[in-house]
Each structure stands twice: as structure tokens, then as C-alpha cells.
Write a protein that holds these residues in place. Structure first.
Motif, PDB file in Angstrom:
ATOM      1  N   ARG A   1       0.799  -1.218   0.000  1.00 18.07           N
ATOM      2  CA  ARG A   1       0.000   0.000   0.000  1.00 18.07           C
ATOM      3  C   ARG A   1       0.835   1.273   0.000  1.00 18.07           C
ATOM      4  NH1 ARG A   1      -1.659   4.193   2.598  1.00 18.07           N
ATOM      5  NH2 ARG A   1      -3.791   4.965   2.317  1.00 18.07           N
ATOM      6  N   ASP A   2       1.936   1.298   0.722  1.00 17.10           N
ATOM      7  CA  ASP A   2       2.685   2.544   0.901  1.00 17.10           C
ATOM      8  C   ASP A   2       3.202   3.087  -0.428  1.00 17.10           C
ATOM      9  OD1 ASP A   2       2.299   2.446   3.604  1.00 17.10           O
ATOM     10  OD2 ASP A   2       4.224   1.488   4.043  1.00 17.10           O
ATOM     11  N   GLY A   3       2.785   4.290  -0.769  1.00 17.90           N
ATOM     12  CA  GLY A   3       3.250   4.909  -2.002  1.00 17.90           C
ATOM     13  C   GLY A   3       2.134   5.605  -2.743  1.00 17.90           C
ATOM     14  N   TYR A   4       2.143   5.474  -4.060  1.00 14.42           N
ATOM     15  CA  TYR A   4       1.215   6.239  -4.896  1.00 14.42           C
ATOM     16  C   TYR A   4       0.684   5.376  -6.041  1.00 14.42           C
ATOM     17  CZ  TYR A   4       3.803   9.881  -2.457  1.00 14.42           C
ATOM     18  OH  TYR A   4       4.409  10.645  -1.487  1.00 14.42           O
ATOM     19  N   HIS A   5      -0.607   5.553  -6.312  1.00 14.48           N
ATOM     20  CA  HIS A   5      -1.238   4.960  -7.485  1.00 14.48           C
ATOM     21  C   HIS A   5      -1.331   6.067  -8.534  1.00 14.48           C
ATOM     22  CE1 HIS A   5      -4.041   2.290  -9.687  1.00 14.48           C
ATOM     23  NE2 HIS A   5      -4.659   3.405 -10.011  1.00 14.48           N
ATOM     24  N   VAL A   6      -0.924   5.752  -9.778  1.00 13.43           N
ATOM     25  CA  VAL A   6      -0.838   6.789 -10.804  1.00 13.43           C
ATOM     26  C   VAL A   6      -1.589   6.359 -12.062  1.00 13.43           C
ATOM     27  CG1 VAL A   6       0.675   8.316 -12.100  1.00 13.43           C
ATOM     28  CG2 VAL A   6       1.471   7.363  -9.923  1.00 13.43           C
ATOM     29  N   ASP A   7      -2.583   7.156 -12.431  1.00  8.05           N
ATOM     30  CA  ASP A   7      -3.273   7.003 -13.701  1.00  8.05           C
ATOM     31  C   ASP A   7      -2.734   8.085 -14.621  1.00  8.05           C
ATOM     32  OD1 ASP A   7      -4.976   6.848 -15.857  1.00  8.05           O
ATOM     33  OD2 ASP A   7      -6.802   7.354 -14.743  1.00  8.05           O
ATOM     34  N   VAL A   8      -1.831   7.713 -15.529  1.00  8.78           N
ATOM     35  CA  VAL A   8      -1.165   8.720 -16.355  1.00  8.78           C
ATOM     36  C   VAL A   8      -1.916   9.010 -17.648  1.00  8.78           C
ATOM     37  CG1 VAL A   8       1.155   8.349 -15.462  1.00  8.78           C
ATOM     38  CG2 VAL A   8       0.342   6.936 -17.338  1.00  8.78           C
ATOM     39  N   GLY A   9      -3.051   8.341 -17.861  1.00  4.95           N
ATOM     40  CA  GLY A   9      -3.809   8.551 -19.093  1.00  4.95           C
ATOM     41  C   GLY A   9      -3.328   7.633 -20.198  1.00  4.95           C
ATOM     42  N   GLY A  10      -4.104   7.562 -21.282  1.00  2.00           N
ATOM     43  CA  GLY A  10      -3.713   6.749 -22.424  1.00  2.00           C
ATOM     44  C   GLY A  10      -3.815   5.256 -22.208  1.00  2.00           C
ATOM     45  N   GLY A  11      -4.401   4.846 -21.080  1.00  2.00           N
ATOM     46  CA  GLY A  11      -4.471   3.429 -20.754  1.00  2.00           C
ATOM     47  C   GLY A  11      -3.294   2.928 -19.952  1.00  2.00           C
ATOM     48  N   HIS A  12      -2.277   3.774 -19.753  1.00  2.00           N
ATOM     49  CA  HIS A  12      -1.099   3.399 -18.968  1.00  2.00           C
ATOM     50  C   HIS A  12      -1.390   3.604 -17.476  1.00  2.00           C
ATOM     51  CE1 HIS A  12       0.457   4.040 -22.952  1.00  2.00           C
ATOM     52  NE2 HIS A  12       0.455   5.360 -22.837  1.00  2.00           N
ATOM     53  N   GLY A  13      -0.801   2.772 -16.630  1.00  2.00           N
ATOM     54  CA  GLY A  13      -0.986   2.940 -15.193  1.00  2.00           C
ATOM     55  C   GLY A  13       0.151   2.322 -14.418  1.00  2.00           C
ATOM     56  N   LEU A  14       0.330   2.764 -13.163  1.00  2.00           N
ATOM     57  CA  LEU A  14       1.425   2.242 -12.363  1.00  2.00           C
ATOM     58  C   LEU A  14       1.221   2.519 -10.886  1.00  2.00           C
ATOM     59  CD1 LEU A  14       4.312   4.696 -12.135  1.00  2.00           C
ATOM     60  CD2 LEU A  14       2.637   5.089 -13.925  1.00  2.00           C
ATOM     61  N   GLY A  15       2.049   1.863 -10.096  1.00  2.00           N
ATOM     62  CA  GLY A  15       2.126   2.116  -8.672  1.00  2.00           C
ATOM     63  C   GLY A  15       3.572   2.355  -8.281  1.00  2.00           C
TER      64      GLY A  15
END
Length: 441
Positions: free
Chosen positions: A242-256
Motif C-alpha cells: 500500500r505505501d506509495g502512490y497509485h498513478v493514472d497517467v492517461g492513455g491506458g497506462h498505469g502504475l504504482g
């Protein structure tokens, strides 16, 4: 053979339009196993978008080549005698035989093993040593050599990563990647990187989207599927994901982006100077806090900096790229690359490869957990094809969470505090649906 005639395909499109609801986080289970959906993916998604096919370090010299796949089609990724990287359909223009039957090598030209048609390293059929055997007697009327050029994909690179697309027009690679480039820099742009060995390959009886979306947006499963890590003392607690950040960068790309709270970076001090030359201050600050980072470049290129683990008194991790190559609606060929900084100290290279092998290779302990889940999900999806009602899956985690601003996290995109969210998964399916329906939403 197609499961659908023209009317059946229209009915399928209408069903997708009515049931796939990324905004509300509702995805029907049948989409993972339906052969008609898979046909639409091959035609409208993989036939049009950018796909990762290799790294420049795999083809270092003129004449170097590797054979890869774009969806189910074999391609040659080669460096021509002019040092330019090109991607060709691995198919002779005479009878469609594969020109390159090896996984990699170095050649002066491409000679078909069936009838001997020979092509230059630029895919041409024009040079002195190119052409057909006994050409004057076999083709006394002559050959249209221009028309026999190998089928060539558009090809571009970013930070040494080679991408190709069959779309003759459309967005550039830079436009396709968009904001995810900032995060790819942390993985493959922080230094000059090289592939260690050759990519591993294995087959998993699963739909290709399940692992892709897992890397894009699912840190939540780590508390259950990988909970033994806490019991073994490798991580501090079962909620380590859980510790950190969820990132929706657009374009269908995503990361944690998982972070630690120690004062010093976990990356080797010997590489700090090279990192500083290549990254901006926000990227350097983020890299110094990383304890793990997982993500997916739409549609099927996943990346990972695994959790740092102490081995022989040194903290170590191993960067990884992973392709989920579709081989049917419920079959995926996995390609897995281990990357390392070319100028890294030997201890980092040696221990990094060891940790990659133990954690995320074909026999790695993480993959054993994950692939079983994906296989059983796919089996349930296969069975769901014959249900009389839709079985809807829930992608609603984090629907009402606020995003952070630039003062709280320096990276681009919609950023959320904590990695337990499915925002990037919802965007993934919005972009996926737009492709599948050809913009008919």
C-alpha cells in the motif's frame, strides 16, 4: 474460424457498448474468453497501436537481428547495414515462408529457406545479391522488385526501447506514451541500460489482459497472494503493497510507486552521478524514495522494479520488462527481460540477476502465485461464456478518492495517496473499449 458473422459482430459490439462500463468500474467477465472479442483485439487494437518488440542492446551491430511477435504475427527486428533499426513481417513475399527461423543472429541479408528469395538488410529486393534463384529462366519476363519489398512496420524508439505499429498513419510513439515517459525514465532512462542474457519465454493458460491490468493497477492483491513475504520477514507487513502512490497517467497506462521512508536511496551510490545527468530533480527525488515500482504501458508491456531485499549485506533489486503476448483468448506467451545499468558495479549486477531469477523469472516465487490466479480467473471466464446472464466484475476501488497536487508528488498524471486503487484499471478499459469499438462508443 470466426465465431461471428457480420451481424453477430455487430451484436457483439452492441453488447460491449452496453455492458463494459469503465466509469462505474464494471467489466463483464465474458470479455476475457470470448473468441469474438479476441478477434476484435487482434484487428482493431494490436493491428493499430504501438507494441514493444525489443531493446537496442539486443541488436548492437549492423546485421544483428532478433525475431519477436506483434500479437500473433512473427516479426524481424533488425539493424540494417546503415545501422538503422527496422521491423519487418517475418514472411517471404513469394510464398509466405518465415525468413528468420532463429531467435537471434547476425546476417548480411535474408534468404528464404523455401525457394531462396533473398532480401537486403533494409528489406529491399534490389541489390546485386538480392533476388530469386535462376531468376532469368524462372521469370524471363522479369520481376517487379519494388513490389517485393518486405512488409515493414513503423518503428520508433524511446530510451532504447523499440516499438512498432502496423498503422501507416496515426499517433507517434511519443504521443502514444505521453506522461508514462516520466516514469519509464526511472526504469530504463536513469542510466545506459542493457538486457541481461536473452528474454525468458513461457506459456500461461490465461487471457493476456489479466496480467497487464494487474501490473497497471493492482497493488491490492499483494496483501493476500504474496502475504507469505511478511511471514518470512522479507517485508515488514502484509500491507507492504500500500505505501506509495497509485498513478493514472492517461492513455491506458498505469502504475504504482512504492516508497520507503529511510534517509538514503536504495540504489547504488556508484551510479548517482549517471542518474543526475539523465533525470530531472523531481525524478531524482522519486528514485531516491523508491522501494518498488510496477506498471503497464498500454496495451501489454509491463515493467517492474521489485521490492529491494537485503542479500549479503546489500540492498538489491532487479529491473524487469514483461510482454503478455496474446496467443488466443485464453493463452498467453510471456516474454521477460532483466535489465541492468551497463556501468553498474559487479555486486549490483550479480545480486540483481539472482533476485530476478528468484522472484520474477519463470520459476520465481511471485510468478508462481500470480500465474495460478490468472489461470483460474480465465477458467471461470471460459465457463461464464455459457451463463444466461452477465457476470460483472468489480473495478470500483478508489472511485471517490481525491488526487494529489504537484506539491505532494512531482510526477505527471492523476496521482493518489496509497497504491490501493483501480483508477488506472478503469482508464485502461476505457481506452481498450475505444479501440475495440473503433471509436463507436
Amino acid at each position: 474460424m470466426s465465431r461471428y458473422d457480420l451481424q453477430g459482430r455487430r451484436d457483439l459490439e452492441d453488447r460491449l457498448r452496453k455492458t463494459v462500463d469503465p466509469k462505474r468500474g464494471q467489466i463483464p467477465m465474458f470479455t476475457y474468453s470470448d473468441p469474438g472479442v479476441y478477434e476484435l483485439e487482434l484487428e482493431r487494437l494490436f493491428g493499430q497501436t504501438w507494441q514493444f518488440v525489443g531493446h537496442v542492446s539486443e541488436i548492437p551491430n549492423p546485421g544483428s537481428f532478433i525475431t519477436r511477435a506483434m500479437a500473433e504475427e512473427s516479426v524481424i527486428v533488425g539493424r540494417g547495414d546503415d545501422s538503422v533499426v527496422r521491423v519487418f513481417l517475418n514472411s517471404c513475399r513469394h510464398r509466405g515462408m518465415r525468413l528468420a527461423c532463429e531467435d537471434f543472429g547476425e546476417v548480411n541479408n535474408w534468404r528464404c529457406p523455401y525457394h531462396g528469395f533473398t532480401y537486403g538488410s533494409k528489406g529491399d529486393f534490389l541489390g546485386t545479391f538480392m533476388g530469386a534463384p535462376f531468376e532469368k529462366s524462372a521469370y524471363p519476363e522479369g520481376l517487379n522488385r519494388d513490389a517485393l519489398h518486405l512488409v515493414e512496420a513503423r518503428c520508433e524508439t524511446y530510451q532504447g526501447l523499440i516499438f512498432a505499429t502496423w498503422a501507416k498513419e496515426g499517433p507517434s510513439l511519443d504521443s502514444h506514451l505521453g506522461n508514462v515517459k516520466w516514469y519509464l525514465d526511472l526504469l530504463v532512462g536513469r542510466a545506459e541500460m542493457e538486457v541481461v542474457g536473452h528474454p525468458e519465454r513461457w506459456v500461461v493458460p490465461t487471457n493476456w489482459r489479466l496480467p497487464a491490468e494487474n501490473f497497471a493497477s493492482d497493488a491490492y492483491h499483494t496483501a493476500t497472494a504474496h502475504s507469505y513475504l511478511a511471514r518470512m520477514g522479507i517485508v515488514k507487513g502484509a500491507d507492504f503493497g500500500r505505501d506509495g502512490y497509485h498513478v493514472d497517467v492517461g492513455g491506458g497506462h498505469g502504475l504504482g510507486v512504492g516508497v520507503h521512508f529511510d534517509e538514503q536511496s536504495y540504489f547504488p551510490a556508484e551510479l548517482a552521478g549517471e542518474y543526475e545527468q539523465r533525470l530531472d530533480q523531481g525524478q531524482l527525488d522519486t528514485l531516491a524514495r523508491i522501494k518498488n515500482m510496477h506498471g503497464n504501458v498500454f496495451p501489454n508491456l509491463s515493467f517492474l522494479i521489485p521490492n529491494f531485499v537485503e542479500v549479503d549485506g546489500q540492498r538489491v533489486s532487479g529491473s524487469m520488462l514483461r510482454i503478455w503476448q496474446p496467443a488466443g483468448p485464453n493463452k498467453t506467451q510471456v516474454w521477460s527481460w532483466h535489465f541492468v545499468e551497463k556501468s553498474a558495479p559487479e555486486w549490483w549486477k550479480k545480486l540483481g540477476r539472482r533476485m530476478y531469477t528468484q522472484t520474477f523469472s519463470a520459476s520465481g516465487m511471485f510468478d508462481q502465485d500470480d500465474t495460478e490466479n490468472w489461470e483460474l480467473q480465465t477458467r471461470n471466464s471460459d465457463a461464464a461464456l455459457y451463463r444466461g446472464e452477465e457476470l460483472m466484475l468489480h473495478y470500483g476501488m478508489g472511485l471517490d478518492l481525491p488526487t494529489l497536487d504537484a506539491t505532494e508528488f512531482p510526477g505527471p498524471g492523476d496521482v493518489y495517496d496509497g497504491k490501493f486503487s483501480e483508477a488506472a484499471g478503469r482508464t485502461y478499459y476505457k481506452v481498450w473499449l475505444d479501440h475495440i469499438l473503433n471509436g463507436k462508443r
